[in-house]
Design a protein around this motif. Structure first.
Motif, PDB file in Angstrom:
ATOM      1  N   MET A 272       6.193  24.969  33.332  1.00  0.00           N
ATOM      2  CA  MET A 272       4.913  24.281  33.175  1.00  0.00           C
ATOM      3  C   MET A 272       4.292  24.688  31.836  1.00  0.00           C
ATOM      4  N   PRO A 273       3.794  23.706  31.036  1.00  0.00           N
ATOM      5  CA  PRO A 273       3.198  24.046  29.742  1.00  0.00           C
ATOM      6  C   PRO A 273       2.021  25.002  29.916  1.00  0.00           C
ATOM      7  N   LYS A 274       1.835  25.862  28.933  1.00  0.00           N
ATOM      8  CA  LYS A 274       0.720  26.799  28.984  1.00  0.00           C
ATOM      9  C   LYS A 274      -0.614  26.065  28.865  1.00  0.00           C
ATOM     10  N   LYS A 275      -1.602  26.560  29.605  1.00  0.00           N
ATOM     11  CA  LYS A 275      -2.947  26.043  29.473  1.00  0.00           C
ATOM     12  C   LYS A 275      -3.602  26.691  28.259  1.00  0.00           C
ATOM     13  N   VAL A 276      -4.460  25.925  27.606  1.00  0.00           N
ATOM     14  CA  VAL A 276      -5.149  26.422  26.416  1.00  0.00           C
ATOM     15  C   VAL A 276      -6.613  26.645  26.758  1.00  0.00           C
ATOM     16  N   ILE A 277      -7.093  27.860  26.546  1.00  0.00           N
ATOM     17  CA  ILE A 277      -8.483  28.216  26.800  1.00  0.00           C
ATOM     18  C   ILE A 277      -9.156  28.471  25.458  1.00  0.00           C
ATOM     19  N   ALA A 278     -10.164  27.684  25.135  1.00  0.00           N
ATOM     20  CA  ALA A 278     -10.926  27.901  23.906  1.00  0.00           C
ATOM     21  C   ALA A 278     -11.873  29.082  24.098  1.00  0.00           C
ATOM     22  N   VAL A 279     -11.955  29.928  23.109  1.00  0.00           N
ATOM     23  CA  VAL A 279     -12.865  31.072  23.126  1.00  0.00           C
ATOM     24  C   VAL A 279     -13.898  30.853  22.027  1.00  0.00           C
ATOM     25  N   LEU A 280     -15.147  30.640  22.450  1.00  0.00           N
ATOM     26  CA  LEU A 280     -16.243  30.411  21.511  1.00  0.00           C
ATOM     27  C   LEU A 280     -16.939  31.726  21.230  1.00  0.00           C
ATOM     28  N   ALA A 281     -17.006  32.116  19.952  1.00  0.00           N
ATOM     29  CA  ALA A 281     -17.661  33.377  19.616  1.00  0.00           C
ATOM     30  C   ALA A 281     -17.965  33.417  18.127  1.00  0.00           C
ATOM     31  N   THR A 282     -18.936  34.236  17.776  1.00  0.00           N
ATOM     32  CA  THR A 282     -19.200  34.543  16.372  1.00  0.00           C
ATOM     33  C   THR A 282     -18.235  35.677  15.997  1.00  0.00           C
ATOM     34  N   LEU A 283     -17.233  35.360  15.246  1.00  0.00           N
ATOM     35  CA  LEU A 283     -16.155  36.313  15.010  1.00  0.00           C
ATOM     36  C   LEU A 283     -16.518  37.411  14.013  1.00  0.00           C
ATOM     37  N   ASP A 284     -17.742  37.371  13.471  1.00  0.00           N
ATOM     38  CA  ASP A 284     -18.198  38.515  12.676  1.00  0.00           C
ATOM     39  C   ASP A 284     -18.738  39.616  13.589  1.00  0.00           C
ATOM     40  N   THR A 285     -19.399  39.242  14.673  1.00  0.00           N
ATOM     41  CA  THR A 285     -19.980  40.243  15.582  1.00  0.00           C
ATOM     42  C   THR A 285     -19.216  40.389  16.890  1.00  0.00           C
ATOM     43  N   LYS A 286     -18.409  39.392  17.253  1.00  0.00           N
ATOM     44  CA  LYS A 286     -17.682  39.432  18.533  1.00  0.00           C
ATOM     45  C   LYS A 286     -16.176  39.275  18.326  1.00  0.00           C
ATOM     46  N   GLY A 287     -15.698  39.615  17.124  1.00  0.00           N
ATOM     47  CA  GLY A 287     -14.287  39.420  16.809  1.00  0.00           C
ATOM     48  C   GLY A 287     -13.352  40.277  17.641  1.00  0.00           C
ATOM     49  N   GLN A 288     -13.663  41.545  17.835  1.00  0.00           N
ATOM     50  CA  GLN A 288     -12.815  42.424  18.648  1.00  0.00           C
ATOM     51  C   GLN A 288     -12.717  41.914  20.075  1.00  0.00           C
ATOM     52  N   GLU A 289     -13.850  41.520  20.604  1.00  0.00           N
ATOM     53  CA  GLU A 289     -13.886  41.052  21.990  1.00  0.00           C
ATOM     54  C   GLU A 289     -13.106  39.740  22.139  1.00  0.00           C
ATOM     55  N   ALA A 290     -13.238  38.851  21.159  1.00  0.00           N
ATOM     56  CA  ALA A 290     -12.496  37.589  21.205  1.00  0.00           C
ATOM     57  C   ALA A 290     -10.994  37.838  21.124  1.00  0.00           C
ATOM     58  N   GLU A 291     -10.593  38.788  20.275  1.00  0.00           N
ATOM     59  CA  GLU A 291      -9.173  39.109  20.148  1.00  0.00           C
ATOM     60  C   GLU A 291      -8.634  39.721  21.443  1.00  0.00           C
ATOM     61  N   PHE A 292      -9.460  40.530  22.109  1.00  0.00           N
ATOM     62  CA  PHE A 292      -9.056  41.097  23.396  1.00  0.00           C
ATOM     63  C   PHE A 292      -8.890  39.986  24.432  1.00  0.00           C
ATOM     64  N   LEU A 293      -9.792  39.002  24.417  1.00  0.00           N
ATOM     65  CA  LEU A 293      -9.643  37.859  25.316  1.00  0.00           C
ATOM     66  C   LEU A 293      -8.347  37.107  25.048  1.00  0.00           C
ATOM     67  N   ARG A 294      -8.006  36.963  23.769  1.00  0.00           N
ATOM     68  CA  ARG A 294      -6.746  36.297  23.434  1.00  0.00           C
ATOM     69  C   ARG A 294      -5.567  37.038  24.081  1.00  0.00           C
ATOM     70  N   GLU A 295      -5.573  38.359  23.953  1.00  0.00           N
ATOM     71  CA  GLU A 295      -4.490  39.153  24.525  1.00  0.00           C
ATOM     72  C   GLU A 295      -4.430  39.005  26.040  1.00  0.00           C
ATOM     73  N   GLN A 296      -5.585  39.029  26.679  1.00  0.00           N
ATOM     74  CA  GLN A 296      -5.623  38.916  28.138  1.00  0.00           C
ATOM     75  C   GLN A 296      -5.150  37.539  28.603  1.00  0.00           C
ATOM     76  N   LEU A 297      -5.580  36.501  27.932  1.00  0.00           N
ATOM     77  CA  LEU A 297      -5.172  35.151  28.307  1.00  0.00           C
ATOM     78  C   LEU A 297      -3.664  34.971  28.138  1.00  0.00           C
TER      79      LEU A 297
END
Length: 424
Positions: free
Chosen positions: A1-26
């Motif tokens: 089954m094709p992977k689902k794509v989840i968009a992560v909306l964030a200000t990557l100057d202040t929430k970049g680490q957290e967004a990258e962690f979400l990428r890893e978890q997804l």
């Protein structure tokens, strides 16, 4: 089954680490992340899949111009508009299957502005520092899941990793669900929207059962402002294809600043779209007024009949003059209706408060209201008066029968035919 794509909306100057962690978890869960940078001022600390320059351009302004303005408040609407445009394109092509947002006050406002513009059914998870308070302005009438971050979203730690991992799991899981919200296929039976108030609940429950027996599904909306607006947004999105607009209290409250105010568009959408509709002025003879002190009657309503809906919600009955104002407003909002509609008037009362024996029963003012209502609505709407109250089973049965007849006639009834039958 094709992977689902989840968009992560964030200000990557202040929430970049957290967004990258979400990428890893997804990705660990089996989904793919699409990082969307809605930041402007400082340099991003991680790479975006949709860069802030792309987002700003899609929002109609160059990133350099936004940065020159040096105002996050001025930049936010542009970035929200750009992210909305880009995500709607990808959702329409089946390339994005869910959204996670990260933010404090401004980030939550920016992310939820995007989420509110997305179709119903698309998973929307907002991880927010303000999700434990009043989130009504962020959620609006959308199906956003608000998740309290507890701590501020500024840096990773053992607790924040768990919060973000839970958010990833929620969005990933929602995206796997095979049940979909779909617009009605051509020739299929429509989903019927029903507006309801507590003074009409018995009638609504009967209507649901009667529709079910005839092979129709229905969805009920509590007509307290958000309910009516959500019902009409679902009409626009093609989810709802016919309407039993049983409750009009949202119009009365809009005029007199009550709790149930439905907004300026309420009652006009079905007619504009040409959807089959049966209307009833249910619950519109009274208001819902929030008081600051339990059971303390405001001076404004001391000359009105009233009942307490609960200890802090007062339900004053409108007088004849005020009801005529409601009637004119209803008529004005229905001017876009060009047939395919029936207004049913229950002359013995518009709900359980107003029926014979009810605390707000007033036959004389009801007659004045109904006379004004009949004069105000366009001639393209058929008018049916019955010597029954709104929850009477015979009244509800006829309303259901008439709506199904409109649906099954295929919406071919013209304004001229409706006008000829106004006195049915």
């Amino acid at each position: 089954m094709p992977k689902k794509v989840i968009a992560v909306l964030a200000t990557l100057d202040t929430k970049g680490q957290e967004a990258e962690f979400l990428r890893e978890q997804l990705e660990a869960l089996g989904s793919r992340a699409l990082l969307v940078d809605i930041g402007v001022m400082n340099a991003p600390v991680t790479a975006a899949d949709l860069t802030r320059a792309q987002v700003a351009r899609a929002g109609g302004t160059a990133l350099a111009a936004l940065k020159a303005g040096k105002s996050r408040e001025a930049a936010q609407p542009v970035m929200s508009a750009g992210a909305t445009k880009l995500l709607l394109q990808r959702i329409g092509r089946g390339e994005v299957h869910g959204v996670i947002g990260l933010g404090g006050l401004q980030g939550t406002a920016a992310c939820t502005a995007v989420m509110r513009a997305l179709p119903y059914g698309v998973p929307k998870v907002m991880v927010s520092t303000v999700a434990s308070g009043d989130t009504s302005s962020y959620v609006g009438i959308s199906d956003i899941t608000m998740m309290f971050s507890v701590g501020d979203i500024l840096g990773l730690n053992s607790f924040m990793r768990k919060v973000l991992a839970n958010a990833a799991g929620a969005a990933h899981g929602m995206a796997q669900v095979k049940v979909a919200v779909k617009a009605r296929a051509k020739g299929a039976r429509p989903l019927i929207g029903i507006s309801n108030l507590g003074v009409l609940t018995r009638g609504t429950m009967l209507a649901i059962e009667l529709f079910r027996k005839r092979g129709y599904e229905s969805i009920v909306f509590h007509a307290v402002g958000t309910g009516g607006r959500a019902m009409e947004l679902m009409m626009k999105q093609g989810i709802i294809g016919a309407v039993f607009d049983y409750a009009m209290g949202e119009i009365s409250d809009e005029l007199f600043h009550g709790l149930r105010a439905g907004g300026k568009e309420r009652l006009s959408v079905a007619g504009t779209l040409g959807l089959p509709q049966v209307l009833c002025p249910g619950g519109s003879e009274h208001l819902g007024i929030l008081v600051s002190v339990p059971h303390q009657l405001p001076e404004r309503w001391k000359e009105h009949k009233h009942v307490w809906h609960n200890e802090v919600v007062l339900a004053p009955r409108l007088n004849a003059k005020e009801l005529k104002m409601v009637a004119r407003e209803v008529g004005a909002r229905l001017q876009s209706t060009r047939g395919n509609a029936v207004l049913m008037i229950p002359t013995l009362g518009t709900g359980s408060y107003a029926m014979p024996g009810g605390p707000l029963n007033d036959p004389k003012d009801d007659r004045a209201y109904f006379t004004a209502l009949k004069a105000a609505v366009p001639t393209t709407i058929e008018i049916v008066e019955r010597p029954l109250h709104a929850e009477d089973p015979a009244f509800v049965q006829e309303a259901v029968d008439r709506l199904i007849a409109l649906i099954e006639a295929g919406g071919t009834r013209t304004g001229r035919r409706a006008a000829a039958r106004r006195r049915a």
